[in-house]
Write an enzyme that holds these catalytic residues in place. Structure first.
Site, PDB file in Angstrom:
ATOM      1  N   ALA A  22       0.826  -1.213   0.000  1.00 36.87           N
ATOM      2  CA  ALA A  22       0.000   0.000   0.000  1.00 36.87           C
ATOM      3  C   ALA A  22       0.858   1.260   0.000  1.00 36.87           C
ATOM      4  CB  ALA A  22      -0.938  -0.010   1.209  1.00 36.87           C
ATOM      5  N   SER A  61       2.447   2.479  -2.599  1.00 36.37           N
ATOM      6  CA  SER A  61       2.402   3.225  -3.863  1.00 36.37           C
ATOM      7  C   SER A  61       1.280   2.713  -4.755  1.00 36.37           C
ATOM      8  CB  SER A  61       3.756   3.139  -4.598  1.00 36.37           C
ATOM      9  OG  SER A  61       3.892   1.902  -5.242  1.00 36.37           O
ATOM     10  N   GLY A  62       1.075   3.420  -5.854  1.00 39.89           N
ATOM     11  CA  GLY A  62       0.166   2.966  -6.902  1.00 39.89           C
ATOM     12  C   GLY A  62      -1.237   2.623  -6.432  1.00 39.89           C
ATOM     13  N   LEU A  63      -1.710   1.501  -6.926  1.00 40.61           N
ATOM     14  CA  LEU A  63      -3.075   1.055  -6.640  1.00 40.61           C
ATOM     15  C   LEU A  63      -3.322   0.849  -5.141  1.00 40.61           C
ATOM     16  CD1 LEU A  63      -5.838  -0.088  -7.546  1.00 40.61           C
ATOM     17  CD2 LEU A  63      -4.694  -2.290  -7.912  1.00 40.61           C
ATOM     18  N   TYR A  84       6.138 -12.295 -14.634  1.00 43.63           N
ATOM     19  CA  TYR A  84       5.091 -11.476 -14.010  1.00 43.63           C
ATOM     20  C   TYR A  84       3.710 -11.943 -14.479  1.00 43.63           C
ATOM     21  CZ  TYR A  84       1.895  -7.535 -13.306  1.00 43.63           C
ATOM     22  OH  TYR A  84       0.812  -6.768 -12.968  1.00 43.63           O
TER      23      TYR A  84
HETATM   24  P1  NDP Z   1       3.318  -0.367  -7.697  1.00 42.60           P
HETATM   25  O1  NDP Z   1       4.695  -0.773  -8.050  1.00 42.60           O
HETATM   26  O2  NDP Z   1       2.972   1.054  -7.642  1.00 42.60           O
HETATM   27  O3  NDP Z   1       2.920  -1.009  -6.297  1.00 42.60           O
HETATM   28  C1  NDP Z   1       3.352  -2.268  -5.924  1.00 42.60           C
HETATM   29  C2  NDP Z   1       3.475  -2.342  -4.433  1.00 42.60           C
HETATM   30  O4  NDP Z   1       3.994  -3.636  -4.100  1.00 42.60           O
HETATM   31  C3  NDP Z   1       4.444  -1.326  -3.851  1.00 42.60           C
HETATM   32  O5  NDP Z   1       3.892  -0.807  -2.678  1.00 42.60           O
HETATM   33  C4  NDP Z   1       5.673  -2.148  -3.539  1.00 42.60           C
HETATM   34  O6  NDP Z   1       6.426  -1.676  -2.448  1.00 42.60           O
HETATM   35  C5  NDP Z   1       5.019  -3.464  -3.164  1.00 42.60           C
HETATM   36  N1  NDP Z   1       5.978  -4.561  -3.154  1.00 42.60           N
HETATM   37  C6  NDP Z   1       6.822  -4.944  -4.127  1.00 42.60           C
HETATM   38  N2  NDP Z   1       7.583  -5.949  -3.709  1.00 42.60           N
HETATM   39  C7  NDP Z   1       7.216  -6.216  -2.434  1.00 42.60           C
HETATM   40  C8  NDP Z   1       7.647  -7.119  -1.449  1.00 42.60           C
HETATM   41  N3  NDP Z   1       8.660  -7.955  -1.670  1.00 42.60           N
HETATM   42  N4  NDP Z   1       7.041  -7.127  -0.252  1.00 42.60           N
HETATM   43  C9  NDP Z   1       6.049  -6.262   0.009  1.00 42.60           C
HETATM   44  N5  NDP Z   1       5.602  -5.365  -0.878  1.00 42.60           N
HETATM   45  C10 NDP Z   1       6.186  -5.340  -2.078  1.00 42.60           C
HETATM   46  O7  NDP Z   1       2.386  -1.151  -8.730  1.00 42.60           O
HETATM   47  P2  NDP Z   1       0.803  -1.121  -8.980  1.00 42.60           P
HETATM   48  O8  NDP Z   1       0.140  -0.281  -7.992  1.00 42.60           O
HETATM   49  O9  NDP Z   1       0.599  -0.870 -10.405  1.00 42.60           O
HETATM   50  O10 NDP Z   1       0.433  -2.646  -8.741  1.00 42.60           O
HETATM   51  C11 NDP Z   1      -0.448  -3.075  -7.743  1.00 42.60           C
HETATM   52  C12 NDP Z   1      -1.160  -4.319  -8.193  1.00 42.60           C
HETATM   53  O11 NDP Z   1      -1.974  -4.034  -9.309  1.00 42.60           O
HETATM   54  C13 NDP Z   1      -0.235  -5.451  -8.626  1.00 42.60           C
HETATM   55  O12 NDP Z   1      -0.731  -6.659  -8.114  1.00 42.60           O
HETATM   56  C14 NDP Z   1      -0.345  -5.442 -10.126  1.00 42.60           C
HETATM   57  O13 NDP Z   1      -0.118  -6.716 -10.657  1.00 42.60           O
HETATM   58  C15 NDP Z   1      -1.778  -5.020 -10.295  1.00 42.60           C
HETATM   59  N6  NDP Z   1      -2.105  -4.484 -11.589  1.00 42.60           N
HETATM   60  C16 NDP Z   1      -1.510  -3.314 -12.025  1.00 42.60           C
HETATM   61  C17 NDP Z   1      -1.820  -2.812 -13.259  1.00 42.60           C
HETATM   62  C18 NDP Z   1      -1.219  -1.559 -13.766  1.00 42.60           C
HETATM   63  O14 NDP Z   1      -1.519  -1.193 -14.899  1.00 42.60           O
HETATM   64  N7  NDP Z   1      -0.381  -0.874 -13.023  1.00 42.60           N
HETATM   65  C19 NDP Z   1      -2.776  -3.481 -14.125  1.00 42.60           C
HETATM   66  C20 NDP Z   1      -3.311  -4.695 -13.577  1.00 42.60           C
HETATM   67  C21 NDP Z   1      -2.993  -5.152 -12.340  1.00 42.60           C
HETATM   68  P3  NDP Z   1       7.493  -0.478  -2.600  1.00 42.60           P
HETATM   69  O15 NDP Z   1       6.667   0.769  -2.600  1.00 42.60           O
HETATM   70  O16 NDP Z   1       8.316  -0.638  -1.388  1.00 42.60           O
HETATM   71  O17 NDP Z   1       8.216  -0.698  -3.875  1.00 42.60           O
HETATM   72 MG1  PMR Z   2      -0.380  -3.480 -23.148  1.00 44.75          MG
HETATM   73  C1  PMR Z   2      -5.653  -3.240 -26.361  1.00 44.75           C
HETATM   74  C2  PMR Z   2      -5.564  -2.867 -25.191  1.00 44.75           C
HETATM   75  C3  PMR Z   2      -4.416  -3.000 -24.272  1.00 44.75           C
HETATM   76  C4  PMR Z   2      -4.554  -2.965 -22.911  1.00 44.75           C
HETATM   77  C5  PMR Z   2      -5.828  -2.777 -22.145  1.00 44.75           C
HETATM   78  C6  PMR Z   2      -3.256  -3.135 -22.355  1.00 44.75           C
HETATM   79  C7  PMR Z   2      -3.005  -3.193 -20.992  1.00 44.75           C
HETATM   80  N1  PMR Z   2      -2.341  -3.253 -23.358  1.00 44.75           N
HETATM   81  C8  PMR Z   2      -3.022  -3.182 -24.580  1.00 44.75           C
HETATM   82  C9  PMR Z   2      -2.456  -3.280 -25.821  1.00 44.75           C
HETATM   83  C10 PMR Z   2      -1.109  -3.324 -26.126  1.00 44.75           C
HETATM   84  N2  PMR Z   2      -0.112  -3.365 -25.231  1.00 44.75           N
HETATM   85  C11 PMR Z   2      -0.524  -3.343 -27.464  1.00 44.75           C
HETATM   86  C12 PMR Z   2      -1.306  -3.289 -28.729  1.00 44.75           C
HETATM   87  C13 PMR Z   2       0.833  -3.386 -27.283  1.00 44.75           C
HETATM   88  C14 PMR Z   2       1.884  -3.435 -28.354  1.00 44.75           C
HETATM   89  C15 PMR Z   2       2.360  -2.127 -28.694  1.00 44.75           C
HETATM   90  C16 PMR Z   2       1.081  -3.394 -25.884  1.00 44.75           C
HETATM   91  C17 PMR Z   2       2.347  -3.428 -25.311  1.00 44.75           C
HETATM   92  C18 PMR Z   2       2.580  -3.515 -23.968  1.00 44.75           C
HETATM   93  C19 PMR Z   2       3.845  -3.635 -23.324  1.00 44.75           C
HETATM   94  C20 PMR Z   2       5.195  -3.670 -23.918  1.00 44.75           C
HETATM   95  N3  PMR Z   2       1.578  -3.534 -23.010  1.00 44.75           N
HETATM   96  C21 PMR Z   2       2.186  -3.684 -21.839  1.00 44.75           C
HETATM   97  C22 PMR Z   2       3.548  -3.759 -21.988  1.00 44.75           C
HETATM   98  C23 PMR Z   2       4.122  -3.913 -20.700  1.00 44.75           C
HETATM   99  O1  PMR Z   2       5.293  -4.022 -20.397  1.00 44.75           O
HETATM  100  C24 PMR Z   2       3.005  -4.021 -19.706  1.00 44.75           C
HETATM  101  C25 PMR Z   2       2.989  -5.419 -19.172  1.00 44.75           C
HETATM  102  O2  PMR Z   2       2.838  -6.359 -19.870  1.00 44.75           O
HETATM  103  O3  PMR Z   2       3.132  -5.546 -17.883  1.00 44.75           O
HETATM  104  C26 PMR Z   2       3.089  -6.883 -17.449  1.00 44.75           C
HETATM  105  C27 PMR Z   2       1.755  -3.783 -20.504  1.00 44.75           C
HETATM  106  C28 PMR Z   2       0.418  -3.670 -20.163  1.00 44.75           C
HETATM  107  N4  PMR Z   2      -0.583  -3.504 -21.102  1.00 44.75           N
HETATM  108  C29 PMR Z   2      -1.778  -3.384 -20.444  1.00 44.75           C
HETATM  109  C30 PMR Z   2      -1.530  -3.473 -19.046  1.00 44.75           C
HETATM  110  C31 PMR Z   2      -2.594  -3.385 -18.004  1.00 44.75           C
HETATM  111  C32 PMR Z   2      -0.192  -3.643 -18.880  1.00 44.75           C
HETATM  112  C33 PMR Z   2       0.544  -3.719 -17.578  1.00 44.75           C
HETATM  113  C34 PMR Z   2       0.135  -4.104 -16.319  1.00 44.75           C
HETATM  114  C35 PMR Z   2      -0.283  -5.479 -15.919  1.00 44.75           C
HETATM  115  O4  PMR Z   2      -0.677  -6.328 -16.662  1.00 44.75           O
HETATM  116  O5  PMR Z   2      -0.298  -5.653 -14.754  1.00 44.75           O
END
Ligand code: NDP
Ligand code: PMR
Ligand code: LMG
Length: 420
Positions: free
Chosen positions: A115, A117-119, A295
């Site tokens: 908690a 950072s981020g989500l 991942y």
């Molecule tokens: P962040 O990197 O902002 O947050 C991740 C959090 O996890 C940070 O607080 C980090 O701590 C913590 N963390 C990492 N390693 C450890 C560890 N060893 N022990 C305890 N805590 C740890 O990423 P997001 O907010 O984007 O990700 C949150 C969740 O949302 C993840 O489960 C991710 O898979 C999911 N998610 C994210 C998406 C996105 O687009 N960002 C899309 C779909 C799902 P610290 O602050 O110390 O680094």
């Molecule tokens: Mg992706 C079409 C819709 C879409 C969405 C909703 C995501 C979400 N992405 C989309 C499309 C594409 N992505 C396309 C067309 C490409 C090629 C250019 C693309 C590429 C891409 C990369 C290189 N996308 C990525 C990456 C990452 O490194 C991210 C990743 O895979 O993290 C694991 C990512 C993501 N795309 C998303 C989402 C939600 C991520 C990251 C977070 C996650 O899955 O947790």
């Protein structure tokens, strides 16, 4: 005023390769926040504490539990940081209290991993703002979490921070121990923390020797969820929930899930072999190491685990198990290890091209809904949101909903974390 104090020593978590911290000092920054907290909330006597290990002092003041925890944060080098936190909760076992003759539901207690950072932070903020939740921020970096909570404007009485490093199973066990010592009930657990290592050429490993992405994102949470299940069962809160973050990129029934490298667990031979990169592959499917795939594989594990929990425990316990894809939160720390060009282009790409972008604030509200909204209380669901931010039950890919694989994953994971 009766003051009952007990001191409980606890072992410290240690990374195998790192040194355990042994110097402890009370941080002025934290110390003052505790003091103010005491004064404003309870007018309690100031408890002066100088402690050289993990200790808990519990004072039971007229039915209100005040927990003063001093936890030592482990570090790779020999610098220890003390954590102190004070929180009031309703006495365990009473989900209601009476205020001016009206029955009021006590604050729910939600543990959110990662908690800082981020989500996770955005959801913690959203929940804290309702004044209906006390958020336990389970984080590996205490100071970072404290600063994050403060800059998010979270009121002190609505959160506390406890140390949890998911890269160490010892740390997970200690977290559970510490949480129980706090005397708080557990109403909702959110397994949110994750790491993503897209540019890593070689694997890194957890303290227990497992590939880092799967070790942190899946195995650490697997142990945490299993251990805290007992606490959720004991809670008298109306809706108890266990939530594990999933993602679109682990689902190959979507366009995003087809961007290489694609997720895939294969027959789990690498996991069964120990995921250690020596006796077996560092990848679940037994293949060559790929950080981005690791991942995505871990996210399949998260979604399979949620469903297996649902099958095993929902009927008997009434606990709601859920997963979600909150949208593409392209600005979070998750992408910290990606190349700078990616970090620059990814947010506009998601905003203007795929339109999958969601802000941290909005994603936090979505996760908060899964934590507390009555309309999202169904178990076994993978939630997503449409363009109008309306939630719907999404379909998982064939592999992410494979019940046979889920069971196999469960059995192997149980052994890896020492539960079987
Ligand atoms: P962040 O990197 O902002 O947050 C991740 C959090 O996890 C940070 O607080 C980090 O701590 C913590 N963390 C990492 N390693 C450890 C560890 N060893 N022990 C305890 N805590 C740890 O990423 P997001 O907010 O984007 O990700 C949150 C969740 O949302 C993840 O489960 C991710 O898979 C999911 N998610 C994210 C998406 C996105 O687009 N960002 C899309 C779909 C799902 P610290 O602050 O110390 O680094
Ligand atoms: Mg992706 C079409 C819709 C879409 C969405 C909703 C995501 C979400 N992405 C989309 C499309 C594409 N992505 C396309 C067309 C490409 C090629 C250019 C693309 C590429 C891409 C990369 C290189 N996308 C990525 C990456 C990452 O490194 C991210 C990743 O895979 O993290 C694991 C990512 C993501 N795309 C998303 C989402 C939600 C991520 C990251 C977070 C996650 O899955 O947790
Ligand atoms: C790889 O990096 C790693 O190499 C690999 O190890 C692994 O980690 C993997 O999945 C993990 O990632 C991939 C990375 C390499 O690729 C990307 O970053 C691609 C995603 C980002 C794409 C940016 C597109 C740029 C578009 C700009 C959008 C601006 C919005 C303005 C729109 C205004 C509209 C009003 O990245 C690089 O090495 C550098 C990337 C260089 C750009 C590559 C361009 C590919 C473009 C493909 C996008 C397709 C979009 C369609 C466009 C439709 C237009 C309408």
């Amino acid at each position: 005023m009766a003051l009952q104090a007990s001191f409980l020593p606890s072992a410290l978590s240690a990374r195998k390769e790192g040194k355990v911290a042994c110097i402890v000092k009370e941080s002025a920054f934290l110390g003052s926040s505790i003091l103010e907290h005491h004064k404003s909330q309870f007018n309690a006597p100031v408890l002066r504490t100088k402690v050289a290990d993990l200790m808990f002092t519990r004072a039971n003041l007229r039915g209100i539990w005040i927990d003063r925890q001093i936890l030592m944060r482990e570090s790779n080098h020999s610098v220890g940081v003390v954590k102190a936190q004070t929180t009031a909760v309703a006495a365990p076992g009473l989900n209601q209290s009476t205020v001016h003759g009206k029955k009021v539901l006590r604050k729910g207690v939600v543990v959110i991993t990662g908690a800082s950072s981020g989500l996770g932070l955005a959801a913690a903020k959203a929940l804290a703002e309702t004044e209906k939740w006390h958020v336990v921020m389970a984080c590996r970096d205490f100071l970072k979490a404290e600063k994050a909570a403060q800059s998010a404007g979270m009121a002190k009485e609505n959160y506390s921070i406890m140390h949890l490093d998911l890269a160490s199973l010892d740390s997970v066990r200690q977290f559970v121990h510490g949480f129980r010592q706090s005397g708080r009930p557990l109403d909702v657990l959110v397994c949110n923390a994750a790491i993503y290592r897209p540019t890593a050429r070689t694997p890194t490993y957890t303290a227990d020797g497992y590939e880092m992405s799967v070790g942190v994102n899946h195995l650490g949470h697997f142990l945490l969820a299993n251990m805290l299940l007992d606490d959720l069962k004991k809670s008298d809160y109306p809706s108890r929930r266990l939530i594990i973050l999933g993602s679109i990129t682990g689902n190959t029934n979507t366009l995003a899930g087809n961007v290489p490298p694609k997720a895939g667990l294969g027959d789990l031979r690498g996991l069964a072999g120990g995921l250690d990169g020596r006796n077996s592959s560092a990848m679940i499917d037994g293949g060559a190491f790929d950080g981005a795939k690791a991942y995505k594989d871990s996210k399949i594990c998260n979604m399979l685990t949620m469903q297996e929990l649902h099958r095993r425990f929902h009927e008997d316990t009434g606990i709601t198990f859920a997963s979600l894809y909150p949208g593409c939160i392209a600005t979070t720390g998750l992408f910290r290890e990606h190349i700078p060009l990616f970090r620059l282009l990814f947010p506009p790409f998601q905003k203007f091209v795929t339109k999958g972008f969601v802000s941290e604030d909005e994603s936090g509200k979505r996760l908060a809904q899964v934590v507390g909204d009555t309309s999202l209380s169904k178990s076994g669901v993978y939630w997503s949101w449409n363009k109008n931010s309306a939630s719907f039950e999404n379909q998982l890919s064939e592999e992410a909903s494979d019940a046979v694989k889920a069971q196999k994953l469960w059995e192997i994971s149980e052994k890896m974390v020492g539960l079987a």
